[in-house]
Write an enzyme that holds these catalytic residues in place. Structure first.
Site, PDB file in Angstrom:
ATOM      1  N   LYS A   1       0.639  -1.423  -0.123  1.00 35.70           N
ATOM      2  CA  LYS A   1       0.334   0.148  -0.190  1.00 35.70           C
ATOM      3  C   LYS A   1       0.991   0.830  -0.060  1.00 35.70           C
ATOM      4  O   LYS A   1       0.161   2.280  -1.231  1.00 35.70           O
ATOM      5  CB  LYS A   1      -0.949  -0.175   1.400  1.00 35.70           C
ATOM      6  CG  LYS A   1      -1.582   1.326   1.267  1.00 35.70           C
ATOM      7  CD  LYS A   1      -2.317   1.492   2.571  1.00 35.70           C
ATOM      8  CE  LYS A   1      -2.122   1.883   3.621  1.00 35.70           C
ATOM      9  NZ  LYS A   1      -2.972   2.530   4.707  1.00 35.70           N
TER      10      LYS A   1
ATOM     11  N   ASP B   1      -7.309   0.700   1.011  1.00 37.92           N
ATOM     12  CA  ASP B   1      -7.204   0.861   3.160  1.00 37.92           C
ATOM     13  C   ASP B   1      -8.071   0.093   2.689  1.00 37.92           C
ATOM     14  O   ASP B   1      -8.964  -0.312   2.278  1.00 37.92           O
ATOM     15  CB  ASP B   1      -6.288   2.282   2.965  1.00 37.92           C
ATOM     16  CG  ASP B   1      -7.650   2.667   2.604  1.00 37.92           C
ATOM     17  OD1 ASP B   1      -8.606   2.648   1.739  1.00 37.92           O
ATOM     18  OD2 ASP B   1      -7.605   3.844   3.134  1.00 37.92           O
TER      19      ASP B   1
END
Length: 223
Positions: free
Chosen positions: A124, A142
């Protein structure tokens, strides 16, 4: 697992996002690629607002890996101790800073594999940096994007990697650059976890999510 919406509907959804916010921006404050890496690494299990408060005094004096090494781990902790898991994060920031100095000449690499090899930098974080700094159409999934992707069926998936792949597969190419920002902002401020603000949602008529928040009841006239 639910199937994704059709291409036309997904295009309409992102056309509306684009019309409402043509150039969506990430909310983590940074001044260059290095401070962006640090900010995103610090944001794990913390809010962007909390990270911004902590880095407000840090980034004006530390904006390169060498300056971070000169500051030292305890010096960094003094700035970020209001953030959760600050000791572990400080340790990782010092390690990644040393690697950047010793192996990359103090520069942040633009390769996902190289970024992911840095301590405290996962997929991420790497995708956020690739997208926000180098403009790559990378999708940093997320909890907000995972929720919105599944609720709207723009990008359904059982885990974050599946949702990331679904965004890449389902969202038209012209919207790929900003897709993750539109989705995260929608999830953060409108399609929130417990009480989604459906009456304020600009894609409500296109969303298949069943648990719609009811319209607010009109106020009773005073007698």
């Amino acid at each position: 697992m639910a199937t994704a919406l059709d291409y036309h509907t997904i295009r309409t959804i992102f056309s509306r996002f684009q019309a409402a916010e043509p150039e969506p921006l990430g909310e983590l404050h940074h001044t260059n690629a290095y401070t962006l890496v640090v900010a995103v690494a610090l944001s794990a299990q913390a809010t962007d607002a909390g990270v911004n408060r902590a880095t407000a005094s840090l980034f004006p004096v530390v904006d390169t890996p060498q300056k971070m090494l000169d500051l030292g781990e305890e010096g960094l902790i003094a700035h970020i101790k209001s953030i959760g898991l600050y000791r572990n994060k400080a340790r990782n920031v010092m390690k990644l800073s040393r690697i950047l100095v010793e192996e990359y000449g103090g520069e942040v690499p633009s390769s996902r594999a190289a970024l992911e090899s840095l301590p405290g930098v996962g997929r991420k974080t790497a995708n956020v940096v690739l997208n926000m700094w180098w403009g790559h159409p990378a999708q940093a999934v997320d909890t907000h994007i995972f929720r919105v992707g599944n609720r709207t069926r723009v990008a359904p998936g059982r885990d974050v990697v599946a949702v990331e792949r679904a965004i890449e597969d389902n969202v038209p190419a012209e919207f790929q650059r900003h897709a993750h920002h539109w989705l995260i902002l929608h999830g953060r401020y409108v399609c929130v976890a417990r009480k989604p603000k459906c009456p304020a949602c600009l894609i409500r008529d296109l969303c298949p999510f069943e648990d719609k928040t009811p319209e607010p009841k009109p106020a009773r006239p005073r007698s």
